[in-house]
Design an enzyme around this catalytic site. Structure first.
Site, PDB file in Angstrom:
ATOM      1  N   HIS A   1       0.799  -1.222   0.000  1.00 14.03           N
ATOM      2  CA  HIS A   1       0.000   0.000   0.000  1.00 14.03           C
ATOM      3  C   HIS A   1       0.845   1.291   0.000  1.00 14.03           C
ATOM      4  CE1 HIS A   1      -3.499  -2.498   1.053  1.00 14.03           C
ATOM      5  NE2 HIS A   1      -2.803  -2.992   2.062  1.00 14.03           N
TER       6      HIS A   1
HETATM    7  O1  RIB Z   1      -5.365  -0.103   4.534  1.00 10.22           O
HETATM    8  C1  RIB Z   1      -3.971  -0.090   4.351  1.00 10.22           C
HETATM    9  C2  RIB Z   1      -3.336   0.962   5.207  1.00 10.22           C
HETATM   10  O2  RIB Z   1      -3.586   0.684   6.581  1.00 10.22           O
HETATM   11  C3  RIB Z   1      -1.798   0.988   5.070  1.00 10.22           C
HETATM   12  O3  RIB Z   1      -1.349   2.294   5.264  1.00 10.22           O
HETATM   13  C4  RIB Z   1      -1.346   0.123   6.211  1.00 10.22           C
HETATM   14  O4  RIB Z   1      -0.036   0.464   6.660  1.00 10.22           O
HETATM   15  C5  RIB Z   1      -2.356   0.477   7.272  1.00 10.22           C
HETATM   16  O5  RIB Z   1      -1.934   1.692   7.877  1.00 10.22           O
END
Ligand code: RIB
Ligand code: CA
Length: 313
Positions: free
Chosen positions: A243
């Protein structure tokens, strides 16, 4: 072109760690002014510790790390140890940090930096719940017009939710904070699950990290080995979505992504859809566009960039 001045706001988190490493490996494009830790994946004490662990892994104990808000604006904290492990950085065995936290609160650092640096010269890169950013905007509304761009990881439209059926984790943890940020008027670029779920760390891609045969390459591969088990089991995908590094990659090579400038609003009232990013992707409302919502990524190009840059550390 001079490197972009940025502040990374983060809740490490293995994927946050990779985003920070990518930024530190790219000094020609990114001038990282500081890291502000926020409660999210794990409590603040751990996110503030993990941010420093990552800086030292990159050989950069000089990067100032600030502790920020330890709970959402008006809700109890929801964490994600089930994904990231109890330390938030499970996978590799990394030494406790030697570098100290900065004395200043992260929100003060955000406000003072945006006021001290030339207007429009500093971008904010939130990778976790938006509590620090929203608190800074509440305390110093004047900074909204001084922010060059907010490039954040959060939300979802086509992918819908990952923590509830309708909400992505970062937005869900502090929807009131997200509402403040999305209504701030600051230029907003959103790396949602619609993009990050197309950035899967498949086995060959993770093997490429391991094949760097460096402490950073090994640590990233071990983080991914740990981090991906949750997503593989839940989604049956061939690897975990990476992500947060999508935010850093956008700063380095924006052409890897495409999106639309649309209206995005945050659900803050309905218990059923709390934290949903209501993205008007099809332009069916007359609500004013407030965000560039990314929809596609050149995943091979992303991983090639990431691997090449991690090799530099
Ligand atoms: O949904 C994904 C996000 O939530 C990413 O930033 C992960 O690190 C968590 O913070
Ligand atoms: Ca994160």
């Amino acid at each position: 072109m001079p490197p972009r001045k940025i502040i990374i706001d983060t809740d490490p988190g293995q994927d946050d760690a990779v985003a920070i490493l990518l930024a530190l490996a790219s000094p020609d494009e990114i001038d990282l002014l500081g890291i502000t830790a926020v409660a999210g994946n794990v409590p603040l004490a751990l996110t503030a510790k993990n941010a420093r662990i990552v800086c030292e892994l990159a050989g950069r104990p000089d990067v100032p790390v600030y502790a920020g808000c330890d709970a959402p604006l008006s809700r109890p904290l929801v964490t994600a140890e089930h994904v990231h492990g109890k330390t938030g950085l499970d996978g590799p065995t990394l030494p406790d940090p030697v570098m100290a936290l900065q004395d200043r609160h992260a929100v003060d650092f955000l406000i003072e930096t945006l006021r001290d640096e030339p207007s429009g010269s500093v971008s904010l890169c939130p990778l976790g719940p938006l509590t620090n950013i929203a608190t800074a905007l509440q305390r110093a509304p004047d900074i909204a017009g001084r922010i060059a761009e907010i490039v954040l990881m959060g939300g979802a439209y086509f992918e819908v939710g990952n923590i509830t059926p309708t909400a992505e984790f970062n937005i869900y943890v502090d929807p009131e904070a997200a509402d403040i940020v999305f209504k701030s008027g600051a230029p907003l670029t959103v790396m949602s699950l619609d993009v990050t779920h197309k950035a899967l760390v498949t086995a060959p891609r993770n093997d490429a990290f391991r094949a760097l045969e460096t402490p950073v390459g090994r640590a990233v591969a071990q983080m991914t080995d740990f981090f991906e088990r949750f997503d593989r089991e839940k989604y049956g995908t061939d690897g975990a979505p990476l992500h947060d590094p999508c935010v850093t990659a956008y700063l380095i090579r924006p052409a890897l992504f495409t999106g639309r400038h649309i209206n995005v609003e945050i659900e803050t009232r309905s218990p059923l859809t709390l934290g949903m990013t209501v993205a008007d992707w099809w332009g069916v409302t007359d609500r004013a566009p407030n965000a560039t919502f990314m929809g596609t990524i050149d995943a091979d190009g992303f991983f090639a960039l990431l691997t090449e840059r991690l090799a530099r550390l």
